[in-house]
Design a protein around this motif. Sequence first.
Motif: not given
Length: 315
Positions: A175-184, A186-187, A193-201, A209-217
């Motif tokens: 799942y993490n691999q699929k998430l990574k592909e999706y969020f990249k 929409n980077i 903070d989420s960009i920092k988390r993208l590769d590691k977790n 809790k960021d509004k933009s992150d929530i919308a993308i998620s």
Amino acid sequence: MVDGVRGIRVLDGEEANKYLEIINIFHNVAQKYDCTFIKIPTIEKDELFTRTVGENTDIVTKQMFSFPDKKGRNLVLRPEGTAGVVRHHIDKKYNKIKKYYYSDQMFRYERPQKGRYREFHQVGAEIIGYENNSISEIFSIIQLSNDFLENCIPTNTKYTFEINSIGTNEDRKIYNQKLKEYFKKNIENLSDDSIKRLDKNPLRILDSKDKSDIAISRNAPKLSEFRSEESNKKFNELIQMLKDSKIPYLENPFLVRGLDYYNDFTFEIVPENSKGSQDALGGGGQYDNLSKLLGGKDINGVGVAFGVDRIMELS
């Protein structure tokens, strides 16, 4: 006059009485479920939490109170209780099921606000060493939680158990691999903070809790699409038990909790008209891999912790 430390408060008078009442209710409820009291250390080596809570979680990277001792060893004020309880269980070499409960101060460096302090009080319960297929022990943590809240918050205050299954470690790797592909893809719209988390977790982005992150998620792949058959089976059994017990619940596919040691069933207890997990009264879940992270053998575990300060705001 010397000012107090920001985010640290004194309880006195009516507030102190309210605090004692909540603590006593939890003591009584936990003992009804055959839990025994445990007192865990306030100061720990930082590796207890970097190895279990997760090196890339907000707790470790932003919120731990850490300091070197006189020999240069890095120590911390405990930010949560579960890791200390499991470490004790391993030290004692228990080979049977044990049920614990605690009532302790925790410490996290975050912006003080209503119901959220840098020194805060938690009550919690842990069941460690149950059999692999013992859904009843997992469900008993939900029952304990519900009994506690029914006895300590006003009867007109409604709450819901928001639940999810985050699958096994193997499920989450895929799942993490699929998430990574999706969020990249929409980077450009992700928070720093989420960009920092993208590769590691990347899973942690779902908890942002960021509004933009929530919308993308909202349009991100769902973890339920990658869960194993066994994880789905256990989750559906727990859902049926919740239905039968009439405990209010809601499936939340974005619920991942803030700690890396969780697997499979996770939950948060959210009051009515809440703004989300920031207002949660408590939460918990399974942590079958935590013992191994601490150097022990595989031991199943499940637990819950409540923020006493938030519950006091409701009384």
